[in-house]
Design an enzyme around this catalytic site. Structure first.
Site, PDB file in Angstrom:
ATOM      1  N   CYS A 173       0.808  -1.229   0.000  1.00  0.00           N
ATOM      2  CA  CYS A 173       0.000   0.000   0.000  1.00  0.00           C
ATOM      3  C   CYS A 173       0.837   1.273   0.000  1.00  0.00           C
ATOM      4  O   CYS A 173       0.324   2.351  -0.292  1.00  0.00           O
ATOM      5  CB  CYS A 173      -0.950   0.010   1.194  1.00  0.00           C
ATOM      6  SG  CYS A 173      -2.139  -1.316   1.100  1.00  0.00           S
TER       7      CYS A 173
ATOM      8  N   HIS B 290      -3.173   7.376   2.311  1.00  0.00           N
ATOM      9  CA  HIS B 290      -3.607   6.064   1.820  1.00  0.00           C
ATOM     10  C   HIS B 290      -5.021   5.783   2.355  1.00  0.00           C
ATOM     11  O   HIS B 290      -5.323   6.076   3.499  1.00  0.00           O
ATOM     12  CB  HIS B 290      -2.621   4.998   2.306  1.00  0.00           C
ATOM     13  CG  HIS B 290      -3.069   3.605   2.007  1.00  0.00           C
ATOM     14  ND1 HIS B 290      -3.465   3.215   0.748  1.00  0.00           N
ATOM     15  CD2 HIS B 290      -3.197   2.513   2.809  1.00  0.00           C
ATOM     16  CE1 HIS B 290      -3.805   1.941   0.793  1.00  0.00           C
ATOM     17  NE2 HIS B 290      -3.665   1.490   2.022  1.00  0.00           N
TER      18      HIS B 290
ATOM     19  N   ASN C 122     -10.121   0.330  -0.622  1.00  0.00           N
ATOM     20  CA  ASN C 122      -8.660   0.323  -0.601  1.00  0.00           C
ATOM     21  C   ASN C 122      -8.139  -0.303  -1.894  1.00  0.00           C
ATOM     22  O   ASN C 122      -8.203  -1.519  -2.069  1.00  0.00           O
ATOM     23  CB  ASN C 122      -8.198  -0.465   0.626  1.00  0.00           C
ATOM     24  CG  ASN C 122      -6.690  -0.511   0.774  1.00  0.00           C
ATOM     25  OD1 ASN C 122      -5.957  -0.077  -0.103  1.00  0.00           O
ATOM     26  ND2 ASN C 122      -6.231  -1.051   1.886  1.00  0.00           N
TER      27      ASN C 122
HETATM   28  O1  UT7 Z   1      -4.012  -1.024   3.436  1.00  0.00           O
HETATM   29  C1  UT7 Z   1      -2.975  -1.754   3.989  1.00  0.00           C
HETATM   30  C2  UT7 Z   1      -3.043  -2.000   5.424  1.00  0.00           C
HETATM   31  N1  UT7 Z   1      -4.338  -2.446   5.878  1.00  0.00           N
HETATM   32  C3  UT7 Z   1      -4.992  -1.712   6.771  1.00  0.00           C
HETATM   33  O2  UT7 Z   1      -4.556  -0.649   7.136  1.00  0.00           O
HETATM   34  C4  UT7 Z   1      -6.241  -2.322   7.370  1.00  0.00           C
HETATM   35  C5  UT7 Z   1      -6.178  -2.216   8.875  1.00  0.00           C
HETATM   36  N2  UT7 Z   1      -7.264  -2.876   9.543  1.00  0.00           N
HETATM   37  C6  UT7 Z   1      -8.552  -2.449   9.499  1.00  0.00           C
HETATM   38  O3  UT7 Z   1      -8.888  -1.547   8.771  1.00  0.00           O
HETATM   39  C7  UT7 Z   1      -9.537  -3.074  10.437  1.00  0.00           C
HETATM   40  O4  UT7 Z   1      -8.827  -3.867  11.363  1.00  0.00           O
HETATM   41  C8  UT7 Z   1     -10.633  -3.937   9.765  1.00  0.00           C
HETATM   42  C9  UT7 Z   1     -11.582  -3.047   8.995  1.00  0.00           C
HETATM   43  C10 UT7 Z   1      -9.989  -4.953   8.844  1.00  0.00           C
HETATM   44  C11 UT7 Z   1     -11.436  -4.683  10.833  1.00  0.00           C
HETATM   45  O5  UT7 Z   1     -12.007  -3.756  11.748  1.00  0.00           O
HETATM   46  P1  UT7 Z   1     -11.783  -3.913  13.309  1.00  0.00           P
HETATM   47  O6  UT7 Z   1     -12.541  -2.830  13.932  1.00  0.00           O
HETATM   48  O7  UT7 Z   1     -10.290  -3.958  13.579  1.00  0.00           O
HETATM   49  O8  UT7 Z   1     -12.452  -5.296  13.624  1.00  0.00           O
HETATM   50  P2  UT7 Z   1     -11.819  -6.596  14.300  1.00  0.00           P
HETATM   51  O9  UT7 Z   1     -10.950  -7.316  13.326  1.00  0.00           O
HETATM   52  O10 UT7 Z   1     -11.229  -6.235  15.633  1.00  0.00           O
HETATM   53  O11 UT7 Z   1     -13.131  -7.436  14.546  1.00  0.00           O
HETATM   54  C12 UT7 Z   1     -14.175  -7.014  15.459  1.00  0.00           C
HETATM   55  C13 UT7 Z   1     -15.371  -7.920  15.290  1.00  0.00           C
HETATM   56  C14 UT7 Z   1     -14.996  -9.396  15.287  1.00  0.00           C
HETATM   57  O12 UT7 Z   1     -16.049 -10.099  15.932  1.00  0.00           O
HETATM   58  P3  UT7 Z   1     -15.919 -10.540  17.458  1.00  0.00           P
HETATM   59  O13 UT7 Z   1     -14.731 -11.432  17.537  1.00  0.00           O
HETATM   60  O14 UT7 Z   1     -15.767  -9.272  18.247  1.00  0.00           O
HETATM   61  O15 UT7 Z   1     -17.228 -11.250  17.719  1.00  0.00           O
HETATM   62  C15 UT7 Z   1     -14.994  -9.752  13.830  1.00  0.00           C
HETATM   63  O16 UT7 Z   1     -15.248 -11.111  13.606  1.00  0.00           O
HETATM   64  O17 UT7 Z   1     -15.985  -7.664  14.028  1.00  0.00           O
HETATM   65  C16 UT7 Z   1     -16.114  -8.896  13.309  1.00  0.00           C
HETATM   66  N3  UT7 Z   1     -16.016  -8.604  11.875  1.00  0.00           N
HETATM   67  C17 UT7 Z   1     -17.094  -8.272  11.145  1.00  0.00           C
HETATM   68  N4  UT7 Z   1     -18.396  -8.121  11.442  1.00  0.00           N
HETATM   69  C18 UT7 Z   1     -19.243  -7.757  10.453  1.00  0.00           C
HETATM   70  C19 UT7 Z   1     -14.933  -8.621  11.102  1.00  0.00           C
HETATM   71  N5  UT7 Z   1     -15.266  -8.285   9.837  1.00  0.00           N
HETATM   72  C20 UT7 Z   1     -16.598  -8.079   9.843  1.00  0.00           C
HETATM   73  C21 UT7 Z   1     -17.527  -7.709   8.838  1.00  0.00           C
HETATM   74  N6  UT7 Z   1     -18.825  -7.553   9.182  1.00  0.00           N
HETATM   75  N7  UT7 Z   1     -17.164  -7.491   7.559  1.00  0.00           N
END
Ligand code: UT7
Length: 333
Positions: free
Chosen positions: A116, A256, A286
């Site tokens: 990225c 980004h 993204n």
């Molecule tokens: O571009 C290059 C580098 N990449 C980035 O910068 C991306 C960085 N990461 C992110 O943007 C975020 O971490 C994500 C958008 C990928 C995920 O968001 P988050 O707020 O960090 O969520 P999380 O991974 O901590 O998950 C929280 C909860 C989990 O459920 P439990 O375990 O709390 O029950 C996930 O299973 O949200 C759940 N979850 C979803 N729920 C509904 C994960 N993806 C989804 C989804 N819809 N699409």
């Protein structure tokens, strides 16, 4: 002697027509428009459909638009730096293919992979060729067909990524505009958190790698998020400090587009308001190497000659960095 700097003198871009909306994703995986919007800021993303079309297809369109807008003869281009993480093939370089498609017969070209952060790594690399005085017209391309490595059954990654590409032209400038400073960083110990596990020399393709979904992008989102927030903000503040830039001196931040919450953390640490932040994450998601040049393409008419712009990025590798430049032209209406 007046210092030669590399200035961006034109932008071309392309996003595919097909739009994948959050409501469409609701039918594909266990997610909601509300979750995606509040956690990422994304509403829709573009996907390149059609057999046999890779990243080069989008880059070809971006370069042709760039040549047209800047009235540049393809034969005048000296160098193409093609920043992508989803090349058409492992080899030859996608930059070679795009140069051929666009008739850039006198250019040499190569690919650069910094995930990225690729576009800003490419921009800084390209600027060095201009600053030596040896090269006069360098194209830096950024783009990805992320849909080619996304598992549309994995709700943690398929909601984020999209396809798109854009290109800038770099030319010498002796009037004080152009790329003035940069900070580029990498840390390979972060590789495990964001990668494509198979398909390279360490783990060549096999029935097992395909069955295990190892050819898709793998991301430990929360870990990457934590590093992205800290590092993108750090380099953005650092580049302001080392150039004595106060928040009021900055016209635009071009960050980004991975997650709106990462963007917010960055501009808040820099002390600037959202009105100075270029954003199109809600429409494209993204696009990896495509995000920053696509911002320049979308918002070109807002950018004025002499504007101080900071670009910053964080991505797989880990890679991250920031660029400080003065915009060099006013786009014609
Ligand atoms: O571009 C290059 C580098 N990449 C980035 O910068 C991306 C960085 N990461 C992110 O943007 C975020 O971490 C994500 C958008 C990928 C995920 O968001 P988050 O707020 O960090 O969520 P999380 O991974 O901590 O998950 C929280 C909860 C989990 O459920 P439990 O375990 O709390 O029950 C996930 O299973 O949200 C759940 N979850 C979803 N729920 C509904 C994960 N993806 C989804 C989804 N819809 N699409």
């Amino acid at each position: 002697m007046t210092k030669i700097r590399a200035a961006i003198t034109g932008v071309g871009g392309y996003v595919p027509e097909y739009i994948l909306t959050n409501s469409e994703l609701e039918k594909m995986v266990d997610t909601t428009d509300e979750w995606i919007t509040t956690r990422t800021g994304i509403k829709e993303r573009r996907l390149l459909k059609g057999e046999g079309m890779g990243t080069s297809h989008m880059m070809e369109k971006a370069v042709n638009e760039l040549l047209h807008k800047t009235r540049t003869n393809p034969l005048e281009i000296d160098l193409v730096i093609c920043c992508t993480t989803t090349p058409d093939m492992v080899f030859p370089a996608t930059g070679n293919l795009v140069s051929d498609m666009c008739g850039l017969k006198n250019a040499f070209s190569y690919d650069l992979n910094a995930a990225c952060s690729g576009f800003i790594f490419g921009l800084v690399t390209g600027s060095q060729f201009i600053e030596t005085g040896k090269y006069k017209k360098v194209i830096v391309l950024g783009g990805d067909k992320m849909s080619s490595i996304i598992n549309y059954k994995d709700r943690t990654t398929c909601i984020i990524f999209g396809d798109g590409a854009a290109a800038v032209l770099l030319e010498p400038d002796t009037s004080g505009n152009g790329i003035l400073d940069s900070i580029l960083r990498t840390d390979g110990s972060g590789a495990q958190y964001l990668c494509q596990k198979a398909g390279g020399s360490r783990r060549p393709p096999s029935i097992e790698t395909v069955t295990n979904n190892e050819h898709y992008a793998y991301q430990e989102g929360a870990t990457v998020f934590k590093y992205a927030v800290a590092n993108m903000a750090d380099v953005s503040v650092q580049i302001m400090k080392q150039n004595n830039l106060k928040p009021e001196d900055i016209a635009w931040l071009a960050p980004h587009q991975a997650n709106k919450r990462i963007i917010s953390a960055t501009y808040e640490r820099m002390g600037i308001g959202e009105e100075k932040v270029l954003m199109n994450i809600e429409r494209y998601g993204n696009t990896t190497n495509g995000t920053i040049p696509l911002l320049l393409w979308d918002f070109e008419k807002k950018l004025k000659k002499g504007d101080n712009i900071i670009m910053s990025a964080f991505g797989g590798g880990f890679t991250w960095g920031a660029v400080y430049l003065k915009w060099a032209y006013n786009a014609s209406e």
